[in-house]
Design a protein around this motif. Structure first.
Motif, PDB file in Angstrom:
ATOM      1  N   SER A   1      93.013  47.973  35.657  1.00  0.00           N
ATOM      2  CA  SER A   1      93.628  47.165  36.704  1.00  0.00           C
ATOM      3  C   SER A   1      94.557  46.173  36.024  1.00  0.00           C
ATOM      4  O   SER A   1      94.456  45.935  34.823  1.00  0.00           O
TER       5      SER A   1
ATOM      6  N   ARG B   1      96.793  42.403  36.979  1.00  0.00           N
ATOM      7  CA  ARG B   1      97.038  41.387  38.003  1.00  0.00           C
ATOM      8  C   ARG B   1      98.087  40.392  37.535  1.00  0.00           C
ATOM      9  O   ARG B   1      98.217  40.122  36.341  1.00  0.00           O
TER      10      ARG B   1
ATOM     11  N   SER C   1     101.414  45.961  38.760  1.00  0.00           N
ATOM     12  CA  SER C   1     100.048  45.792  39.242  1.00  0.00           C
ATOM     13  C   SER C   1      99.656  46.931  40.174  1.00  0.00           C
ATOM     14  O   SER C   1      98.561  47.491  40.069  1.00  0.00           O
TER      15      SER C   1
ATOM     16  N   THR D   1      96.771  49.676  39.132  1.00  0.00           N
ATOM     17  CA  THR D   1      95.539  49.581  39.910  1.00  0.00           C
ATOM     18  C   THR D   1      95.425  50.663  40.968  1.00  0.00           C
ATOM     19  O   THR D   1      94.350  51.249  41.154  1.00  0.00           O
TER      20      THR D   1
ATOM     21  N   SER E   1      94.918  55.058  39.913  1.00  0.00           N
ATOM     22  CA  SER E   1      93.688  55.559  40.528  1.00  0.00           C
ATOM     23  C   SER E   1      93.943  56.904  41.203  1.00  0.00           C
ATOM     24  O   SER E   1      93.129  57.828  41.100  1.00  0.00           O
TER      25      SER E   1
ATOM     26  N   PHE F   1      97.120  41.697  43.032  1.00  0.00           N
ATOM     27  CA  PHE F   1      95.803  42.276  42.762  1.00  0.00           C
ATOM     28  C   PHE F   1      95.156  42.753  44.055  1.00  0.00           C
ATOM     29  O   PHE F   1      94.548  43.823  44.104  1.00  0.00           O
TER      30      PHE F   1
ATOM     31  N   GLY G   1      96.776  46.027  45.144  1.00  0.00           N
ATOM     32  CA  GLY G   1      96.312  47.156  44.353  1.00  0.00           C
ATOM     33  C   GLY G   1      94.892  47.556  44.678  1.00  0.00           C
ATOM     34  O   GLY G   1      94.573  48.747  44.815  1.00  0.00           O
ATOM     35  N   LYS G   2      94.002  46.571  44.829  1.00  0.00           N
ATOM     36  CA  LYS G   2      92.595  46.873  45.073  1.00  0.00           C
ATOM     37  C   LYS G   2      92.347  47.355  46.498  1.00  0.00           C
ATOM     38  O   LYS G   2      91.469  48.198  46.728  1.00  0.00           O
TER      39      LYS G   2
ATOM     40  N   GLN H   1      93.363  50.919  46.332  1.00  0.00           N
ATOM     41  CA  GLN H   1      92.363  51.689  45.601  1.00  0.00           C
ATOM     42  C   GLN H   1      91.141  51.977  46.476  1.00  0.00           C
ATOM     43  O   GLN H   1      90.611  53.094  46.492  1.00  0.00           O
TER      44      GLN H   1
END
Length: 232
Positions: free
Chosen positions: A81, A83, A99, A103, A107, A149, A152-153, A156
């Motif tokens: 990952s 950030r 980022s 991330t 993935s 972040f 991206g998360k 994901q």
């Protein structure tokens, strides 16, 4: 003893190192992937792992990494990952793009390549493998000054949910693990007044193994891990 391969992508000296040691102890043939493999030479010797240099956000490098793995792929864990912190109006678009590529897009690339590999394996009766993504609380709630972040998360997590719904019926266990708290990596420790206020990477790794060992009649697609004192 298990003889299939366990691939850990984005290896450093924290959680991914704990995973490598645990998988090795459990009899898996470990494959470690990192952008800079020079930093994991000691871990390579300790676990007898195959090491592959790879930028997980690069499609060609991901495919080359997968082509280097011989035999059955039983586990794939995606850890990378990236950030960028700061006020929204000050964020560098190039860093935001990086980022998201590391991330989220990484993935997808690794998850897709692992799924293709596992679907080719003729062991559907007992499960073709497990694909696990290391998430964060940023995939559940976006924090101030942490938009890249969170982007991206969240992506994901959405990918993992989609993959789980598609691949579970085909014998591939997909799960997203929300690491809700700071990990006690080498060089980091809790204040004396807050013992065990960080996640132990070895304990996180044991939870990953428990996921992998689940019977397919009761698979988990999301798991949240946090220290006992973490607010949520």
């Amino acid at each position: 003893m298990v003889h299939s391969k366990a691939l850990v992508v984005g290896v450093g000296d924290g959680l991914s190192a704990s995973l490598a040691r645990l998988f090795h102890a459990e009899g898996y043939e470990v494959v470690l992937s990192a952008r800079d493999i020079g930093k994991i030479s000691a871990l390579r010797q300790e676990t007898g792992a195959q090491v592959v240099a790879c930028d997980a956000s690069n499609p060609a490098q991901v495919q080359k990494m997968m082509d280097c793995i011989e035999g059955s792929l039983g586990i794939c864990v995606y850890n990378p990952s990236y950030r960028q912190r700061g006020p929204l109006v000050d964020l560098d678009p190039a860093e935001v793009e990086r980022s998201i590529r590391v991330t989220a897009f990484g993935s997808f690339l690794v998850g897709q390549a692992a799924a293709r590999r596992m679907l080719e394996q003729n062991d559907e009766g007992t499960g073709r493998g497990a694909i696990l993504f290391t998430g964060a609380s940023a995939g559940v709630k976006g924090f101030a000054q942490s938009a890249p972040f969170a982007m991206g998360k969240f992506a994901q997590r959405g990918l993992a949910q989609s993959m789980a719904r598609e691949l579970h019926p085909q014998g591939i266990h997909v799960a997203w693990v929300n690491i809700d708290g700071a990990i006690r990596n080498p060089g980091r420790s809790e204040p004396d007044e807050k013992p065990q206020s960080m996640l132990d990477p070895d304990e996180i790794a044991r939870n990953y193994l428990a996921l992998i060992r689940q019977n397919r009649s009761a698979w988990t697609d999301e798991l949240t891990l946090r220290p006992w004192v973490e607010r949520f």
